[in-house]
Scaffold this motif. Structure first.
Motif, PDB file in Angstrom:
ATOM      1  N   CYS A  64      14.514  34.497 -58.068  1.00  0.00           N
ATOM      2  CA  CYS A  64      14.803  33.731 -56.857  1.00  0.00           C
ATOM      3  C   CYS A  64      16.052  32.881 -57.092  1.00  0.00           C
ATOM      4  O   CYS A  64      16.593  32.844 -58.199  1.00  0.00           O
ATOM      5  N   CYS A  67      15.730  30.480 -59.937  1.00  0.00           N
ATOM      6  CA  CYS A  67      15.915  31.132 -61.244  1.00  0.00           C
ATOM      7  C   CYS A  67      17.397  31.253 -61.606  1.00  0.00           C
ATOM      8  O   CYS A  67      17.773  31.149 -62.772  1.00  0.00           O
ATOM      9  N   CYS A 141       9.172  30.669 -57.929  1.00  0.00           N
ATOM     10  CA  CYS A 141       8.693  32.056 -57.834  1.00  0.00           C
ATOM     11  C   CYS A 141       7.821  32.464 -59.028  1.00  0.00           C
ATOM     12  O   CYS A 141       7.454  33.636 -59.142  1.00  0.00           O
TER      13      CYS A 141
END
Ligand code: ZN
Length: 238
Positions: A64, A67, A141
């Motif tokens: 995501c 990240c 996520c």
């Protein structure tokens, strides 16, 4: 234009896909958490100068935005000085909308799968595999997501607006201001140029101009200094 958690929760109902056309990471990280919470894909698009980046985020599959922050050079910080050429926008949006066709048309196997980064001026085009950047402990996520950008305490409340020498401040929670009352209060201070209508109050103080909206949002013109803008906001709006 401003969007918060409440507005996005309303807008996202019945939606199959979110397309990013925003200009700040505050909003994108909010979209990212919202997309993950509702299991909706979203397509990132950003440009500055002749540079552009786009990536298709798929909940449960790809890393995501959270990240990737800090690792991928999104290049979003300098539009103030660099400006932008429309061809970079066209390139990003052509890629975004084609990815949208594939997703909405039911051709997920044709998705690009990589982060596209280009600089039209420097003739650089790269498609970067970012799959391994997915973090299993990512708060957005990962296996136990907390969606930090959907909570009030994590929400950034100030933005320096690109190229406009202006700081935007918005309250953590939606509030409703009585603009007539605020206009009266400003006028009573005896400082410059109070103007107001049913949407906003505008008020000059020294070299700054404050524009306050009924939902508590304010634009502080004449500065890029967030601390200075905050102090003006608090001085005049509490
Ligand atoms: Zn993540």
């Amino acid at each position: 234009l401003d969007v918060g958690v409440e507005e996005l929760e309303e807008l996202i109902q019945g939606v199959d896909l979110m397309m990013d056309a925003t200009d700040n990471f505050d909003t994108r990280l909010l979209m990212n958490d919202m997309a993950l919470k509702h299991h909706i894909p979203w397509i990132y698009g950003g440009c500055v100068g002749s540079y552009g980046v786009t990536y298709t985020f798929l909940p449960g599959q790809t890393p995501c935005l959270h990240c990737l922050m800090g690792t991928v050079p999104f290049g979003g910080e300098t539009c103030d000085t660099a400006g932008i050429i429309p061809q970079a926008v066209q390139m990003v949006t052509a890629n975004q909308t084609t990815e949208a066709f594939k997703l909405l048309g039911g051709y997920p196997e044709d998705l690009r799968g990589k982060l596209l980064s280009f600089d039209l001026w420097k003739n650089e085009y790269v498609a970067i595999a970012v799959d391994r950047l997915k973090k299993s402990n990512c708060p957005s996520c990962g296996s136990q997501p907390t969606y930090p950008y959907l909570s009030t305490s994590h929400r950034q409340k100030t933005d320096v607006l690109c190229g406009r020498d202006t700081v935007q401040i918005r309250p953590a929670n939606r509030i409703y201001l009585n603009l007539a009352e605020i206009a009266d209060r400003f006028a009573a201070l005896g400082e410059g140029n109070v103007e107001w209508n049913s949407y906003l109050v505008s008020f000059s103080v020294g070299e700054h101009r404050l524009v306050v909206f009924a939902d508590g949002r304010a634009l502080i013109h004449g500065t890029k200094d967030v601390a200075k803008a905050r102090s003006l906001y608090h001085r005049y709006l509490g």
